[in-house]
Enzyme design. Structure first.
Site, PDB file in Angstrom:
ATOM      1  N   ALA A 138       0.838  -1.210   0.000  1.00 49.38           N
ATOM      2  CA  ALA A 138       0.000   0.000   0.000  1.00 49.38           C
ATOM      3  C   ALA A 138       0.863   1.246   0.000  1.00 49.38           C
ATOM      4  CB  ALA A 138      -0.927   0.003   1.217  1.00 49.38           C
ATOM      5  N   ASP A 139       0.304   2.313  -0.555  1.00 51.34           N
ATOM      6  CA  ASP A 139       0.957   3.617  -0.496  1.00 51.34           C
ATOM      7  C   ASP A 139      -0.123   4.686  -0.370  1.00 51.34           C
ATOM      8  OD1 ASP A 139       3.482   5.142  -0.623  1.00 51.34           O
ATOM      9  OD2 ASP A 139       2.530   6.064  -2.369  1.00 51.34           O
ATOM     10  N   THR A 140       0.119   5.664   0.469  1.00 45.86           N
ATOM     11  CA  THR A 140      -0.843   6.748   0.697  1.00 45.86           C
ATOM     12  C   THR A 140      -0.211   8.080   0.323  1.00 45.86           C
ATOM     13  OG1 THR A 140      -1.874   5.519   2.516  1.00 45.86           O
ATOM     14  CG2 THR A 140      -2.316   7.887   2.418  1.00 45.86           C
TER      15      THR A 140
END
Length: 197
Positions: free
Chosen positions: A72-74
């Site tokens: 995941a990346d935000t």
């Protein structure tokens, strides 16, 4: 409640993502990626964050090919610009002055890679609206040290919640993992099943 016959691996060192994924009460390991996020080239913010999530997941998938990887990346996007994690006090203050009284987008991309090589990637987007912030509040918050490991320079699950007027969308997405959407995807992929008593 739920069961899986997959070896789940979270490709993230984020304690917030670990806490959220643990809510499913399924066993998982944590193996972090060593990729350079800035190596991703993309024409849109959505493509960029998807690229980073895939990069992280693929890096860990090479290390444990028998596992199902969740990467995941935000990112925080304000007026079509990416607001990275601030590196200095000045940068953190600058981020928050810009966000004050305005709305911005928080995008989290999640990449799921199965042992058979199947890749599923999605992006969840939440709109966050900030209060008008006083200079005093900004400086006190920045001096707490909280902004420095967080995209956009604030954490909604910590004292940064005082800056937020309202959100439109998934709260957990702003924290760093859109758990409900991830769960639905994993059920659709038959990675997670409902455990009948």
């Amino acid at each position: 409640m739920f069961k899986t016959n997959h070896n789940l691996v979270l490709a993230s060192a984020s304690p917030r993502r670990k806490e959220l994924l643990a809510m499913l009460s399924l066993p998982f390991d944590i193996i972090t990626s060593e990729v350079e996020e800035t190596s991703v080239q993309a024409t849109t913010m959505r493509d960029y964050v998807k690229g980073v999530a895939l990069l992280k997941a693929r890096d860990v998938a090479k290390k444990v090919p028998s596992a199902t990887i969740i990467g995941a990346d935000t990112i925080v996007v304000f007026e079509e610009e990416l607001l990275h994690k601030p590196k200095t006090r000045e940068e953190a203050i600058s981020h928050l002055i810009r966000l004050s009284g305005k709305h911005h987008a928080v995008m989290t991309a999640v990449a799921i890679i199965e042992p058979n090589g199947n890749e599923t990637v999605f992006v969840e987007e939440t709109t966050v609206v900030f209060h008008h912030l006083s200079q005093e509040l900004i400086e006190v918050y920045v001096d707490s040290g909280d902004p420095f490991d967080k995209a956009g320079g604030y954490g909604i699950q910590t004292a940064g919640t005082l800056l937020v007027k309202r959100i439109e969308g998934d709260y957990n997405n702003v924290v760093g993992l859109p758990l409900a959407t991830l769960f639905a995807q994993m059920v659709a992929l038959d990675i997670i099943q409902f455990a009948k008593e």
